[in-house]
Motif scaffolding. Structure first.
Motif, PDB file in Angstrom:
ATOM      1  N   GLY A 169       0.820  -1.218   0.000  1.00 44.26           N
ATOM      2  CA  GLY A 169       0.000   0.000   0.000  1.00 44.26           C
ATOM      3  C   GLY A 169       0.847   1.260   0.000  1.00 44.26           C
ATOM      4  N   GLU A 216      -0.133   4.061   0.794  1.00 46.32           N
ATOM      5  CA  GLU A 216      -0.555   4.919   1.895  1.00 46.32           C
ATOM      6  C   GLU A 216       0.099   4.552   3.233  1.00 46.32           C
ATOM      7  OE1 GLU A 216      -1.969   2.341   0.667  1.00 46.32           O
ATOM      8  OE2 GLU A 216      -3.646   1.524   1.790  1.00 46.32           O
ATOM      9  N   ASP A 265       2.533   0.004  -3.961  1.00 43.34           N
ATOM     10  CA  ASP A 265       1.652  -0.593  -4.972  1.00 43.34           C
ATOM     11  C   ASP A 265       2.314  -0.438  -6.339  1.00 43.34           C
ATOM     12  OD1 ASP A 265      -0.479  -1.361  -3.273  1.00 43.34           O
ATOM     13  OD2 ASP A 265      -1.073   0.731  -3.123  1.00 43.34           O
TER      14      ASP A 265
HETATM   15 MG    MG Z   1      -3.972  -1.315  -1.112  1.00 42.75          MG
END
Ligand code: MG
Ligand code: AMP
Length: 427
Positions: free
Chosen positions: A215, A217, A257
């Motif tokens: 991810g 984030e 990602d």
């Molecule tokens: Mg994700």
């Protein structure tokens, strides 16, 4: 008129496109349409069939806690190993002992060395807890129940044969099975093995695992967080769940990602028996896990299971490594780890019982599952009562942290407050 392979592939692709458009799937995911959403039971069966118990090994008893026996273990000695006293007191012949009786104390038998003493009628031997019984003695009188008087004692109670004597083999017979293949070694099991003189136990293999959190984030706790970012909480969550089942977490990586970095991280992770990837298994454009796995030649057996939370669960393998793709939402990762990863790891470790502990509880509220799949409700089990806690949503980590039990509501199931239900516990 028959179809050529090419025509067939084209047809399938067109059908994929139609389905993808109607279900808002990205076209790149067309190849995954062959993965029907399967039931939880089927997913569990498939994951378990795909993994094998690892080779057995010998482990020091002191290191064997929470591993599983790889073979039956049998008693080498009876327990107790010899008749002995359960009290500090006097070994006597019960038939020659009445209340008020005076006995001559002929000797002393401490624990540790059998002095091979003998007791006759009218005699007593001073004895201590765990000391071997003298020949002829069939009872022990507690020291609190006698009055010493020089080299004699006066008995202040009636005495029955067998009183305060621990008979050889009354707890365990020689040759009796003390640990079954597949059974977990607990504190008391370790003690029992040691009581038999075992230095080592033969246990199932140790599972090495890698965790990858995906991810853009995600930020590692301890670092500064910017707008739009969140801390990676799945790595410690999954690490803790793995430690609970005694798997060895060899590496924990964060991966952006990004297909290329994911491929490299998966390559490294797949050198272990188990690889857990969190996030990136859904249908969004940033969910690269399936394609990265494909690029590496992985076999993907499962994608999407009919449970809530946790539907995008993925399972496959790269050579001998079992790969689990868990949805990134923390509660989804938690539930799928407990329902699918944990049993597979336990099987690899040679366990027989792969289920979470289930205990009955009284439900405190009405519950209905009107979802399209089984629903795991997080709740608090307290004094035999189960109450759902927190928001029942897959991102709601606080609610999860307040819970200690899971209640599985089958599709369409309705339960009333006061009903007795089975809940799963993991702590
Ligand atoms: Mg994700
Ligand atoms: P994904 O499965 O990647 O689509 O992620 C689903 C949700 O879970 C998103 O809101 C993510 O931000 C969140 N998420 C993914 N990975 C983690 C993680 N390691 N820790 C906490 N939340 C995560």
């Amino acid at each position: 008129m028959g179809f050529s392979n090419l025509q067939f592939a084209e047809c399938r692709y067109r059908l994929c496109r139609v389905l993808a458009i109607s279900s808002e799937l990205p076209i790149s995911n067309c190849q995954l349409i062959k993965f029907a959403v399967i039931s939880e039971e089927e997913a569990r069966k498939k994951t378990l069939e795909a993994v094998r118990p690892l080779p057995a090994r010998k482990l020091w008893i002191s290191k064997s806690l929470d591993f599983f026996a790889a073979e039956d273990h049998f008693a080498r000695l009876p327990l107790p190993a010899f008749d002995n006293s359960a009290m500090d007191g006097y070994a006597v012949m019960a038939s020659s002992c009445k209340k008020g009786q005076r006995l001559r104390v002929i000797s002393e038998q401490p624990a540790g060395f059998d002095r091979e003493l003998r007791v006759s009628s009218g005699e007593a031997v001073r004895i201590f807890t765990g000391a071997p019984m003298p020949v002829g003695a069939d009872a022990v009188v507690m020291q609190e129940d006698v009055t010493p008087d020089g080299d004699e004692i006066v008995i202040n109670t009636d005495v029955e044969a067998g009183e305060f004597v621990r008979r050889r083999g009354c707890d365990l017979a020689e040759g009796q099975r003390i640990l079954a293949k597949g059974e977990r070694i607990r504190a008391a099991t370790a003690a029992l093995l040691a009581s038999q003189g075992f230095v080592e136990a033969t246990v199932g293999g140790e599972v090495n695992a890698a965790i990858i959190s995906t991810g853009d984030e995600l930020v590692k706790p301890g670092k500064k967080i910017k707008a739009g970012q969140i801390y990676d909480s799945n790595s410690p969550l999954l690490g803790a769940l793995l430690q609970h089942c005694r798997a060895i977490v060899k590496s924990v990586e964060h991966c952006r990602d990004e297909r290329e970095s994911l491929i490299e991280a998966i390559k490294r992770g797949s050198e272990n028996h188990v690889l857990i990837i969190s996030g990136g298994v859904s249908v969004g454009e940033h969910d690269f896990v399936k394609n990265a796995l494909r690029d590496l030649g992985a076999q993907i057996d499962i994608w999407r299971v009919a449970i809530k939370p946790g539907k995008p669960f993925l399972f496959g393998n790269i050579d001998k490594c079992a790969v689990f793709g868990l949805p990134g939402n923390p509660v989804s990762a938690f539930v799928t780890c407990l329902q699918f990863v944990r049993p597979a790891i336990l099987k690899m470790m040679g366990a027989t019982d792969l289920d979470l502990l289930q205990i009955p509880a009284k439900l405190t509220v009405d519950l209905t599952n009107d979802n399209d799949r089984a629903h795991y409700i997080r709740g608090k089990l307290e004094h035999g009562r189960f109450t759902p806690v927190g928001r029942q949503e897959s991102h709601a980590l606080f609610g999860l942290s307040q819970s200690n039990a899971l209640l599985r509501l089958a599709l369409g199931q309705s339960l009333k407050a006061g009903e007795i239900v089975e809940v799963q516990i993991w702590d």
